[in-house]
Write an enzyme that holds these catalytic residues in place. Structure first.
Site, PDB file in Angstrom:
ATOM      1  N   GLY A  53      -1.474   5.209 -42.980  1.00 42.63           N
ATOM      2  CA  GLY A  53      -0.422   6.186 -43.175  1.00 42.63           C
ATOM      3  C   GLY A  53      -0.284   6.555 -44.640  1.00 42.63           C
ATOM      4  N   SER A  54       0.109   7.785 -44.927  1.00 44.85           N
ATOM      5  CA  SER A  54       0.403   8.163 -46.308  1.00 44.85           C
ATOM      6  C   SER A  54       1.759   7.588 -46.713  1.00 44.85           C
ATOM      7  CB  SER A  54       0.403   9.684 -46.440  1.00 44.85           C
ATOM      8  OG  SER A  54      -0.906  10.176 -46.256  1.00 44.85           O
ATOM      9  N   GLY A  55       2.089   7.732 -47.991  1.00 44.99           N
ATOM     10  CA  GLY A  55       3.343   7.203 -48.493  1.00 44.99           C
ATOM     11  C   GLY A  55       3.158   5.893 -49.248  1.00 44.99           C
ATOM     12  N   HIS A  56       1.894   5.417 -49.299  1.00 42.52           N
ATOM     13  CA  HIS A  56       1.595   4.165 -50.015  1.00 42.52           C
ATOM     14  C   HIS A  56       0.765   4.427 -51.269  1.00 42.52           C
ATOM     15  CE1 HIS A  56       3.092   2.315 -46.423  1.00 42.52           C
ATOM     16  NE2 HIS A  56       2.093   2.744 -45.681  1.00 42.52           N
ATOM     17  N   LYS A 104      -5.807  -2.193 -42.701  1.00 47.55           N
ATOM     18  CA  LYS A 104      -4.589  -3.000 -42.781  1.00 47.55           C
ATOM     19  C   LYS A 104      -4.087  -3.242 -41.359  1.00 47.55           C
ATOM     20  CE  LYS A 104      -1.942  -0.420 -45.482  1.00 47.55           C
ATOM     21  NZ  LYS A 104      -2.720   0.834 -45.245  1.00 47.55           N
ATOM     22  N   HIS A 215       6.717  -0.270 -44.798  1.00 46.31           N
ATOM     23  CA  HIS A 215       7.349   0.894 -44.169  1.00 46.31           C
ATOM     24  C   HIS A 215       8.847   0.656 -44.028  1.00 46.31           C
ATOM     25  CE1 HIS A 215       3.250   0.310 -42.570  1.00 46.31           C
ATOM     26  NE2 HIS A 215       3.130   1.571 -42.888  1.00 46.31           N
TER      27      HIS A 215
END
Lengths: 329, 329
Positions: A53-56, A104, A215
C-alpha cells in the site's frame, strides 16, 4: 483534512508523477498497471520486486535503483497492489535470472503476491517480512506484521543480488535477514487516509499506542505518555526478548520516524536506544536514523534491530543509489 | 505535548548526543561551547561555519561533512546560538584559509555572528541568506528571512571551497547564489517548542498560513485551505515575481517539507510545481524533494527556486558526504 492534494482520486497518480519526474535519472514509472522500475536493468541479475500500500513513502518506490530494488508496485494508500501490477513489474525487469518478491506480511499483500508468483512466467521466489514483534495477529494480518525491517532486507539482499548471487541464494539471505530482524513502534498521533478524510483512530492528548502498526492498527497497549527513555526501554525489551541476541552481538539499529516526528526527536530516541543497548553489552555496528517506513503523517517512531552476522555489514555498506537511500555512488 | 523527550532542559543535549553517535564517522560534537564539526578537516580549505536555532534539522548540523559545512553551531530550539559557540567553532576548523560564516537573516543570529566575526582571530567573511520572499520584515527579522535557500548556499559554496577557492571567492559565490534564490512556504499546522509546551500559533481546521516563517512567524495572509495546484501557484507566483528568471532559465527546485508533511505529499507538490514551471517555459535542471529545513513537526512545505548560472549545476552535482545529504561518495 489538510494535505497537499488536488482531488482525492488523483492523489497517488500525481504523487507518483512527481516522484518519477524528480528521479527520472533513476526510475521509470509505468502506467496501467502502475509500477516503478529501475531505469537501467542489470543483465543476468536476480530482479528484486516489492510493493505494498502507498502511504509508507519512501518505502518501497524510494528504494528502486542500483543496489536495492528493481521494481516497486504501489497500491492505493494503505491498500494492497494487485497481482497484475506485480506480474507486469516482474516481467519488465526480468533479465533471465528470475524474480525475488519481497513482501511485507499483510493478508492482502501476501495473497496478491502469491497469485502473481503462481501466474508469473518468470521463475520466482518470495521473502516474507514479519519483523514487527508487537502482536501475533492483527487487523490485516495472520501472523506478525512486516514493517521497517523491509528496508534492511531490501538493502542487504539488493547488495547480494548486485554481486551476482542466484535466486536461491537471494531468497535464503532474505529469509535469514528477516529472522535476524525485529521491530516495534509507538504512535503519538493518528493519520488520515486521503480517501477516508478522517482520522484512522482516536488517541488522547496524554496517550500513546505502544506497538502500533504502520496503518494505525492497534498495538500491545494504549499507555500514558512517557519519557523517551521509558518508551525506548519498552520497545527494546520486547524486541530483544524476541531476537535474543548474544552478548556482544553486533547490531544494525534503525530508528524510523512514522512521518510526523521531526529528525531531532528521532536522534534523541536513538540516544535513548544507544544507552539502553550499551548497558546490555550489545554493540551498534551501524545506525540509520530517518523516516523510511512511514504511516502518512503519523507522529511516532519504530525501533528495528538486526543482528549482523557474516557478511551483512559488508552488504549494508556496499554502494546504493536510489531516490531515498544513497551512498558510495 | 507528546514528543520523544526526557526532560525539556535536556532535549538539545540528548538529541545532539544521539546525532553525534549516529554519525561518528563524519562529525565530532564539542561541548562547552556546543558545536558540531567535521571530523576530518581539510588543510588549506576555507572553513564554512553556519548555525542557528535548533528545530530546523537536518539544517545545519546534518550538513556538516565533506563538500558542505565544516562546523555548525546549534542554539536552543528557535533560539540563536551565541558568539562564543561561533568563535570556538571557527577556531576549531580553521586550517589557515579563513572562515566563511553562513548566516540566515534573523536579528539574533546576525547580531551574534557579527560579534563573532569581529572578535574572531581567524580571518573571516559572511554570507547573509535572505531567500524568503513572503514578507519584508518579520517577528525576528529586519529585512527578509533566511529559510531553505540555506541548503543550496551551503551545498554550492561547500563544493567551491572544497575545490580550493579562497575566502573572497567563496563569499562572492555565496552572495551570488543567495541573490539567485527565492523561497516561500505554507503552514497547515503549528508546531510546539519543547520549552514552551504549547502551540506556537493557532490555525483553524480549514485555514493555512501562506508565507509562514520557519518559526511559525506570520506570513502574507491567513487563507482558506486550497488545492495543491492553487497553493503551488500562489507560492511560485510570488517567488518568480521576485526572482524574475528569464524564459528558458535552468532552475534548481527544492520542495522542502516543514517536518510534519509526508514525502508522498511533497512529491505531489513537486508535481504541481513542475507543471506550473513548464507552462512558463522555465526548466528544471535539478530537483530535490525532502524535509531539509524544518520547523519541528509543523505540517506544510516551502518551495525554493534557484536560477542555476555558470558552474552552479556542477557544484550541486559534486560529491557530498554529510549525515543528511550524500552523493558521489
Amino acid at each position: 483534512m489538510k494535505k497537499f492534494i488536488n482531488h482525492v482520486d488523483d492523489f497517488l497518480t500525481e504523487s507518483l508523477a512527481g516522484f518519477a519526474a524528480a528521479h527520472s535519472d533513476l526510475v521509470v514509472l509505468n502506467q496501467e498497471p502502475v509500477f516503478v522500475r529501475r531505469k537501467t536493468p542489470k543483465p543476468g541479475k536476480v530482479a528484486l520486486v516489492s510493493g505494498g500500500g502507498s502511504g509508507h513513502e519512501p518505502l518501497h518506490s524510494g528504494f528502486v535503483g542500483y543496489g536495492m530494488l528493481d521494481a516497486a508496485c504501489p497500491g492505493q494508500v494503505f491498500t494492497s497492489p494487485t497481482p497484475d501490477q506485480m506480474m507486469a513489474a516482474a516481467q519488465a525487469v526480468d533479465t533471465g535470472a528470475g524474480t525475488l518478491f519481497i513482501v511485507k506480511n499483510y493478508s492482502g499483500d501476501l495473497m496478491n503476491f502469491e497469485m502473481a508468483s503462481e501466474m508469473s512466467e518468470v521463475p520466482n521466489a518470495m521473502v516474507l517480512i514479519n519483523d514487527d514483534v508487537a502482536v501475533e495477529n492483527s487487523s490485516y494480518t495472520t501472523g506478525r506484521r512486516g514493517v521497517a525491517g523491509a528496508v534492511i532486507v531490501e538493502k542487504l539482499v539488493g547488495s547480494l543480488a548486485e554481486s551476482g548471487a542466484d535466486l536461491e541464494q537471494c531468497k535464503a539471505f532474505g529469509d535469514r535477514i528477516n529472522k535476524n530482524t525485529a521491530s516495534m513502534g509507538v504512535a503519538f498521533s493518528s493519520c488520515t487516509v486521503p480517501a477516508a478524510g478522517t482520522l484512522t483512530f482516536k488517541i488522547g492528548d496524554d496517550e500513546i499506542e505502544v506497538g502500533v502498526g504502520i496503518h494505525g492498527e492497534p498495538g500491545r497497549r494504549r499507555a500514558r505518555f512517557a519519557a523517551a527513555d521509558a518508551i525506548a526501554g519498552e520497545l527494546l525489551t520486547a524486541i530483544v526478548a524476541d531476537l535474543k541476541p548474544r552478548t556482544g552481538s553486533e547490531l544494525l539499529v534503525l530508528i524510523n520516524g512514522l512521518g510526523g516526528t521531526p529528525l531531532g526527536e528521532l536522534y534523541l530516541l536513538f540516544n535513548s536506544t544507544r544507552l539502553w543497548l550499551q548497558q546490555r553489552e550489545l554493540k551498534i555496528a551501524r545506525a540509520q536514523v530517518g523516516s523510511l517506513t512511514t504511516s502518512l503523517e503519523m507522529a511516532g517512531a519504530s525501533i528495528t534491530l538486526c543482528v549482523m552476522e557474516d557478511d551483512m555489514t559488508r552488504h549494508w555498506d556496499s554502494p546504493v543509489h536510489t531516490p531515498s537511500l544513497r551512498w558510495g555512488i
